[in-house]
Design a protein around this motif. Structure first.
Motif, PDB file in Angstrom:
ATOM      1  N   CYS A  31     -50.590 -16.256  -0.683  1.00 56.51           N
ATOM      2  CA  CYS A  31     -50.775 -15.635   0.637  1.00 56.51           C
ATOM      3  C   CYS A  31     -50.712 -16.698   1.734  1.00 56.51           C
ATOM      4  O   CYS A  31     -50.142 -16.465   2.810  1.00 56.51           O
ATOM      5  N   TYR A  32     -51.287 -17.853   1.459  1.00 53.37           N
ATOM      6  CA  TYR A  32     -51.210 -18.950   2.435  1.00 53.37           C
ATOM      7  C   TYR A  32     -49.760 -19.377   2.627  1.00 53.37           C
ATOM      8  O   TYR A  32     -49.300 -19.577   3.758  1.00 53.37           O
ATOM      9  N   TRP A  33     -49.025 -19.504   1.519  1.00 51.27           N
ATOM     10  CA  TRP A  33     -47.613 -19.885   1.622  1.00 51.27           C
ATOM     11  C   TRP A  33     -46.828 -18.866   2.440  1.00 51.27           C
ATOM     12  O   TRP A  33     -45.962 -19.240   3.232  1.00 51.27           O
ATOM     13  N   ALA A  34     -47.121 -17.587   2.249  1.00 51.35           N
ATOM     14  CA  ALA A  34     -46.425 -16.557   3.028  1.00 51.35           C
ATOM     15  C   ALA A  34     -46.713 -16.729   4.516  1.00 51.35           C
ATOM     16  O   ALA A  34     -45.824 -16.580   5.361  1.00 51.35           O
ATOM     17  N   ARG A  35     -47.950 -17.073   4.851  1.00 55.67           N
ATOM     18  CA  ARG A  35     -48.325 -17.213   6.264  1.00 55.67           C
ATOM     19  C   ARG A  35     -47.699 -18.438   6.917  1.00 55.67           C
ATOM     20  O   ARG A  35     -47.452 -18.430   8.123  1.00 55.67           O
ATOM     21  N   VAL A  36     -47.453 -19.500   6.138  1.00 49.84           N
ATOM     22  CA  VAL A  36     -46.892 -20.715   6.741  1.00 49.84           C
ATOM     23  C   VAL A  36     -45.373 -20.780   6.619  1.00 49.84           C
ATOM     24  O   VAL A  36     -44.753 -21.727   7.092  1.00 49.84           O
ATOM     25  N   GLY A  37     -44.764 -19.781   5.966  1.00 51.28           N
ATOM     26  CA  GLY A  37     -43.308 -19.746   5.890  1.00 51.28           C
ATOM     27  C   GLY A  37     -42.711 -20.390   4.658  1.00 51.28           C
ATOM     28  O   GLY A  37     -41.498 -20.611   4.602  1.00 51.28           O
ATOM     29  N   GLU A  38     -43.532 -20.677   3.644  1.00 49.11           N
ATOM     30  CA  GLU A  38     -43.010 -21.195   2.369  1.00 49.11           C
ATOM     31  C   GLU A  38     -42.599 -19.999   1.512  1.00 49.11           C
ATOM     32  O   GLU A  38     -43.234 -19.662   0.509  1.00 49.11           O
ATOM     33  N   GLU A  39     -41.511 -19.362   1.922  1.00 54.35           N
ATOM     34  CA  GLU A  39     -41.130 -18.079   1.335  1.00 54.35           C
ATOM     35  C   GLU A  39     -40.774 -18.196  -0.148  1.00 54.35           C
ATOM     36  O   GLU A  39     -41.130 -17.324  -0.949  1.00 54.35           O
ATOM     37  N   HIS A  40     -40.054 -19.253  -0.514  1.00 53.40           N
ATOM     38  CA  HIS A  40     -39.622 -19.390  -1.904  1.00 53.40           C
ATOM     39  C   HIS A  40     -40.822 -19.541  -2.836  1.00 53.40           C
ATOM     40  O   HIS A  40     -40.896 -18.875  -3.883  1.00 53.40           O
ATOM     41  N   SER A  41     -41.769 -20.386  -2.459  1.00 55.69           N
ATOM     42  CA  SER A  41     -42.957 -20.593  -3.295  1.00 55.69           C
ATOM     43  C   SER A  41     -43.773 -19.313  -3.409  1.00 55.69           C
ATOM     44  O   SER A  41     -44.260 -18.961  -4.494  1.00 55.69           O
ATOM     45  N   ALA A  42     -43.934 -18.605  -2.287  1.00 56.97           N
ATOM     46  CA  ALA A  42     -44.696 -17.357  -2.303  1.00 56.97           C
ATOM     47  C   ALA A  42     -44.032 -16.326  -3.207  1.00 56.97           C
ATOM     48  O   ALA A  42     -44.703 -15.630  -3.983  1.00 56.97           O
ATOM     49  N   GLU A  43     -42.715 -16.226  -3.131  1.00 55.78           N
ATOM     50  CA  GLU A  43     -41.998 -15.234  -3.936  1.00 55.78           C
ATOM     51  C   GLU A  43     -42.038 -15.577  -5.418  1.00 55.78           C
ATOM     52  O   GLU A  43     -42.182 -14.686  -6.271  1.00 55.78           O
ATOM     53  N   GLN A  44     -41.923 -16.849  -5.749  1.00 56.16           N
ATOM     54  CA  GLN A  44     -42.019 -17.250  -7.157  1.00 56.16           C
ATOM     55  C   GLN A  44     -43.371 -16.851  -7.743  1.00 56.16           C
ATOM     56  O   GLN A  44     -43.446 -16.322  -8.863  1.00 56.16           O
ATOM     57  N   GLU A  45     -44.423 -17.101  -7.004  1.00 55.00           N
ATOM     58  CA  GLU A  45     -45.764 -16.763  -7.490  1.00 55.00           C
ATOM     59  C   GLU A  45     -45.945 -15.258  -7.576  1.00 55.00           C
ATOM     60  O   GLU A  45     -46.564 -14.740  -8.517  1.00 55.00           O
ATOM     61  N   ARG A  46     -45.407 -14.533  -6.604  1.00 56.91           N
ATOM     62  CA  ARG A  46     -45.513 -13.068  -6.639  1.00 56.91           C
ATOM     63  C   ARG A  46     -44.856 -12.507  -7.893  1.00 56.91           C
ATOM     64  O   ARG A  46     -45.429 -11.650  -8.586  1.00 56.91           O
ATOM     65  N   GLN A  47     -43.654 -12.974  -8.192  1.00 52.96           N
ATOM     66  CA  GLN A  47     -42.947 -12.489  -9.376  1.00 52.96           C
ATOM     67  C   GLN A  47     -43.719 -12.818 -10.653  1.00 52.96           C
ATOM     68  O   GLN A  47     -43.814 -11.982 -11.567  1.00 52.96           O
ATOM     69  N   ALA A  48     -44.258 -14.026 -10.722  1.00 53.44           N
ATOM     70  CA  ALA A  48     -45.011 -14.426 -11.914  1.00 53.44           C
ATOM     71  C   ALA A  48     -46.255 -13.560 -12.092  1.00 53.44           C
ATOM     72  O   ALA A  48     -46.556 -13.101 -13.205  1.00 53.44           O
ATOM     73  N   LEU A  49     -46.968 -13.305 -11.013  1.00 49.24           N
ATOM     74  CA  LEU A  49     -48.180 -12.493 -11.095  1.00 49.24           C
ATOM     75  C   LEU A  49     -47.857 -11.042 -11.440  1.00 49.24           C
ATOM     76  O   LEU A  49     -48.574 -10.404 -12.224  1.00 49.24           O
ATOM     77  N   ARG A  50     -46.788 -10.514 -10.862  1.00 49.67           N
ATOM     78  CA  ARG A  50     -46.372  -9.151 -11.189  1.00 49.67           C
ATOM     79  C   ARG A  50     -46.045  -9.033 -12.677  1.00 49.67           C
ATOM     80  O   ARG A  50     -46.361  -8.030 -13.321  1.00 49.67           O
TER      81      ARG A  50
END
Length: 375
Positions: A31-50
């Protein structure tokens, strides 16, 4: 190098062994990465958690992943769908009576609703968030910061400048307490953007709420410098839009032109948005003001397309863009069209004055929170 906020979570991950607890830390980091614009890192973590929690074995993780998806949509592209994800997360939080998640999701809903000019809904969600927060004792700084930031924004929208300052200070103290650079960055950006927006609206409406207009450039410079120093990427195009608006407001049209043209050429400024409409009107005004009449006329043709009237535009933005269009038409020798847009600006000013009266009366119910207070 990780920020202090990231490092705190990474340190906890280094010692935590429980899979669900680790997942909760990971989604907080994403969520922090999404807020600061680290889109790739946020998306990788989202996919892994899903993938890891596909069977919904942890309602808390599932709810927070929805929050993550909402923040990705909101900070990545100002997608209205962010609200739908937050609503679902909020409803699930209430079904489990998870007070911390109710506070979190309601605070974010209030933030998004305010920015979508859903003012009554924003106020309701703020009340819900504060009521839930009052029953908690630990880990409240992040939610309290979001509530205070939203109330700072709301008060500035209606011209309650001193009240907005008090709320922003409350948000700043909580953000600093948890080393949340993204929270401080949001505060510096929102304050600058809304001060410029309010100053421009007051210029159209003939009002003065006490904003020191000579300091607007410093406000924007401060926001830009903080974003750069903290390596925050998510607000770049919005900061540039604020810079362009500040330059137009101060009649620095030659300086504004390259900023506006660059913004209109980027996909970050979506085709059907208030942001693009305001930039188009300001482009026409800037071109007309520097004597580029033919180009200004082409810009006006793009601005006045019939389908543009179907867009939901906040009333203060509507007033400002109508004034820019009116001035541009006048400068290009089209007095009849200029009069039409002057009248539209006046109607929008009236509409926004009613909004400010209604929202302002509701905001008086809230009192700034300080560190150590739960609500």
């Amino acid at each position: 190098m990780p920020s202090p906020f990231e490092q705190r979570i990474l340190d906890k991950l280094g010692t935590e062994r429980d899979p669900e607890a680790r997942a909760l830390l990971r989604v907080e980091l994403a969520c922090y990465w999404a807020r600061v614009g680290e889109e790739h890192s946020a998306e990788q973590e989202r996919q892994a958690l899903r993938h890891e929690f596909a069977n919904a074995r942890s309602p808390r993780v599932s709810i927070l992943v929805m929050v993550l998806e909402a923040l990705q949509a909101y900070y990545g592209r100002l997608d209205p769908a962010a609200r739908d994800r937050l609503l679902r997360a909020n409803l699930l939080s209430k079904s489990f009576n998870a007070l911390d998640l109710i506070a979190l999701t309601s605070a974010w809903l209030a933030h998004v609703d305010l920015n979508q000019a859903r003012f009554d809904s924003a106020v309701r969600e703020l009340h819900t968030a504060i009521q839930a927060l009052a029953q908690l004792s630990d880990g409240v700084e992040s939610v309290r910061c979001r509530i205070a930031l939203t109330l700072g924004d709301a008060n500035l929208i209606v011209g309650r400048v001193q009240a907005s300052q008090e709320w922003y200070e409350s948000a700043r103290l909580d953000a600093i307490a948890i080393n949340d650079h993204a929270g401080v960055g949001a505060m510096t950006y929102n304050r600058a953007a809304l001060r410029v927006a309010r100053a421009r609206f007051e210029d159209v409406a003939g009002l003065d709420s006490g904003i020191d207009r000579t300091l607007l450039r410093i406000d924007v410079d401060t926001a830009v410098n903080y974003q750069s120093a903290a390596r925050l990427k998510s607000l770049e195009h919005l900061l540039a839009t604020t810079r362009a608006s500040q330059l137009v407001y101060q009649h620095k049209y030659s300086d504004a032109l390259p900023v506006i043209e660059a913004l209109l050429g980027t996909p970050a400024v979506t085709s059907r948005s208030a942001q693009r409409r305001l930039l188009q009107a300001d482009l026409a005004l800037a071109l007309a003001s520097v004597g580029k009449t033919a180009e200004a006329n082409r810009a006006l043709l793009q601005f006045v397309t019939p389908e543009a009237d179907d867009l939901p535009i906040p009333s203060d933005d509507a007033a400002v863009m109508a004034r820019s269009a009116a001035l541009a038409f006048a400068l290009t020798g089209a007095p009849d069209e200029a009069q039409v847009w002057h009248e539209r600006a006046n109607r929008a000013c009236h509409d926004h004055s009613l909004v400010c009266e209604s929202l302002g009366s509701q905001l008086q119910e809230f009192r700034p929170m300080r560190p150590g207070q739960s609500a």
